[in-house]
Scaffold this active site. Structure first.
Site, mmCIF file in Angstrom:
data_model
loop_
_atom_site.group_PDB
_atom_site.id
_atom_site.type_symbol
_atom_site.label_atom_id
_atom_site.label_comp_id
_atom_site.label_asym_id
_atom_site.label_seq_id
_atom_site.Cartn_x
_atom_site.Cartn_y
_atom_site.Cartn_z
ATOM 1 N N LYS A 44 0.841 -1.208 0.000
ATOM 2 C CA LYS A 44 0.000 0.000 0.000
ATOM 3 C C LYS A 44 0.870 1.251 0.000
ATOM 4 O O LYS A 44 1.917 1.302 0.654
ATOM 5 C CB LYS A 44 -0.905 -0.020 1.240
ATOM 6 C CG LYS A 44 -1.917 1.128 1.310
ATOM 7 C CD LYS A 44 -2.816 0.973 2.531
ATOM 8 C CE LYS A 44 -3.855 2.095 2.613
ATOM 9 N NZ LYS A 44 -4.750 1.945 3.782
ATOM 10 N N SER A 88 -10.302 -0.371 7.098
ATOM 11 C CA SER A 88 -9.723 -0.216 5.761
ATOM 12 C C SER A 88 -8.976 -1.424 5.234
ATOM 13 O O SER A 88 -8.473 -1.388 4.116
ATOM 14 C CB SER A 88 -8.793 1.013 5.729
ATOM 15 O OG SER A 88 -9.547 2.194 5.825
ATOM 16 N N SER A 141 -9.766 2.082 2.876
ATOM 17 C CA SER A 141 -8.898 2.851 1.997
ATOM 18 C C SER A 141 -7.912 2.003 1.202
ATOM 19 O O SER A 141 -7.304 2.469 0.258
ATOM 20 C CB SER A 141 -8.103 3.872 2.821
ATOM 21 O OG SER A 141 -7.233 3.210 3.752
#
Length: 493
Positions: A79, A183, A159
């Site tokens: 990420k 998330s 997210s």
């Protein structure tokens, strides 16, 4: 070699050990696949083929010497919140555009130390603020799943949507996410993956761009519960650079997978049965209860009365911490800079141009609740509610070993479907997940079925702090009972 993309992490590691293929071959196949899917799914911000092949070649050398680490030769997607030395780390925000850290986050360093191969950085909601991966400066991520008979693009959840989308499309053997209010678990549920949020402090936050420091939890996405245990094992451990890092030893969670759950007491909290819950989710939850009962668990009805206050408390605490953490981004040393008439004007123009609308909204909310006259009325009161929520969990775990709930209040929805709605409607996506962040307890989402439109749904397991072993044990039992093997159709090919 394309069939290696369908392997689980554990299967790929076994294949490398048996010399069925080389780490370099795996890296080349994954880089090629990532480059092929990215125009359609927009899940990567960086694909670093040269580094992947270099790291894979080093893995092959270690395997040949019998020095393989836990993740030796496995390509992983990271990420864009994690600092990877020399690679753009922008939190998908214009204000960090072009920022290349000269250091490595603790978690990614642990992965590389265990032999993992860096495939690339994944798209995400800007500064991890979002539940749909539509707030990224790089544009929205597309879910590889589609409704049966439909060509509508769906959100992958947020997210950490890029990490989930890439893995669900078969382009990596695992990926890292962060979970501040759901998330990791929410995108995992939306994309048919396993998502793990360990106990707060299990994984170091050092080198990860901060959103809300007391709520941020690094963790992995995986194809299976066993894979998630392997990845969590590799990511965890004490870090003196993170003052909130847990100093205890990391247990062997891989051994917990597959152990009997007979005799465990599973709590079903009544507060999670919310008005308007889709019938598919209610049925799956009931099915999950039946599966665990059949596996020998005792089902216990429990109450978490403060649950209804979790979302309001979260949306006071998280923006307050975000407004403090994001104050450092001013365009003076790195990232975007917009010149103004004087220093104050430069700050204002830089932050206005650099931050997206959702980030600006949350920074303003946080600044408001921390301001004089409102601090006690909002922030201090939210912290008191947080303590009560933790007490709820502590009380529940005197009666049960784990809790079973739905992961999300719906399946994946369309890109832009909530664009004109109140922000509150988007925030409600976190209604089942935020409590575990507020309490800091471990939680995971396990894919357990499909809804009427053929989209994946997840069930959530929550256990007491530092009891990831029970979480993985129950997760594996659910996985076995559900037998979830569905994959998205490769419409992007």
């Amino acid at each position: 070699m394309s069939d290696v993309l369908s392997l689980s992490l554990a299967e790929a590691l076994e294949g490398l050990k048996n010399k069925d293929f080389s780490a370099r071959e795996l890296a080349e196949t994954h880089v090629k696949a990532a480059e092929a899917i990215n125009p359609a799914l927009n899940c990567f911000t960086v694909i670093d083929g040269d580094r992947a092949i270099e790291m894979a070649s080093a893995s092959d050398a270690r395997i040949a010497k019998g020095e393989a680490g836990l993740l030796e030769g496995a390509p992983l997607a990271i990420k864009d919140l994690y600092a990877v030395q020399g690679v753009n780390t922008e939190a998908c925000s214009n204000i960090l555009k072009g920022f290349k850290p000269e250091y490595e986050s603790t978690v990614t360093q642990k992965l590389w130390d265990q032999g993992a191969v860096f495939l690339g950085k994944t798209n995400m909601d800007e500064f991890a603020m979002g539940s749909s991966n539509e707030t990224s400066a790089h544009g929205p991520v597309i879910n590889p799943w589609r409704k049966t008979g439909s060509d509508e693009n769906l959100v992958p959840g947020g997210s950490s949507g890029g990490a989930a989308s890439a893995l669900a499309a078969g382009v990596s053997y695992g990926s890292t996410g962060t979970d501040t209010g759901g998330s990791i678990r929410q995108p995992a549920a939306f994309t048919g993956l396993v998502g793990v949020k360990p106990t707060y402090g299990r994984c170091s936050r050092w080198g990860i761009v901060a959103f809300a420091s007391s709520l941020d939890h690094p963790g992995p996405f995986a194809k299976t519960v066993k894979d998630s245990a392997i990845l969590t094992q590799a990511m965890s451990g004490y870090d003196p650079k993170d003052s909130t890092s847990y100093p205890g030893e990391v247990p062997n969670w891989i051994e917990a997978v597959g152990q009997s759950v007979k005799g465990l007491r599973i709590g079903v909290p009544k507060e999670y049965s919310v008005d308007g819950m889709p019938e598919d989710i209610a049925k799956l939850w009931a099915q999950g209860v039946d599966w665990l009962k059949a596996a020998g668990c005792e089902i216990v009805d429990v109450s978490l009365p403060m649950t209804k206050y979790a979302l309001p408390a979260y949306y006071i605490i998280a923006p307050a911490e975000a407004s403090s953490n994001l104050a450092r981004y001013d365009g003076m040393r790195y990232g975007v800079r917009v010149e103004g008439e004087d220093l104050a004007d430069t700050y204002e123009k830089t932050r206005a141009a650099g931050f997206g609308a959702e980030v600006q909204r949350r920074v303003l909310m946080g600044t408001y609740v921390l301001s004089a006259g409102y601090y006690d009325a909002y922030y201090v009161r939210a912290l008191k509610v947080r303590r009560k929520i933790l007490e709820d969990f502590n009380n529940a775990f005197t009666q049960v070993d784990a809790l079973l709930t739905p992961t999300t209040p719906s399946a994946a929805f369309g890109i832009g479907a909530k664009a004109n709605a109140s922000p509150l409607e988007m925030y409600l996506n976190d209604i089942f997940t935020v409590t575990a962040n507020i309490a800091g307890v471990p939680a995971m989402s396990v894919p357990a079925g499909l809804d009427k439109d053929g989209l994946p749904l997840g069930l959530q397991i929550i256990t007491k702090a530092l009891d990831e072993a029970t979480m993985f044990k129950v997760g594996a039992a659910l996985e076995d009972a559900a037998g979830f093997t569905a994959k998205p159709q490769a419409w992007w090919a």
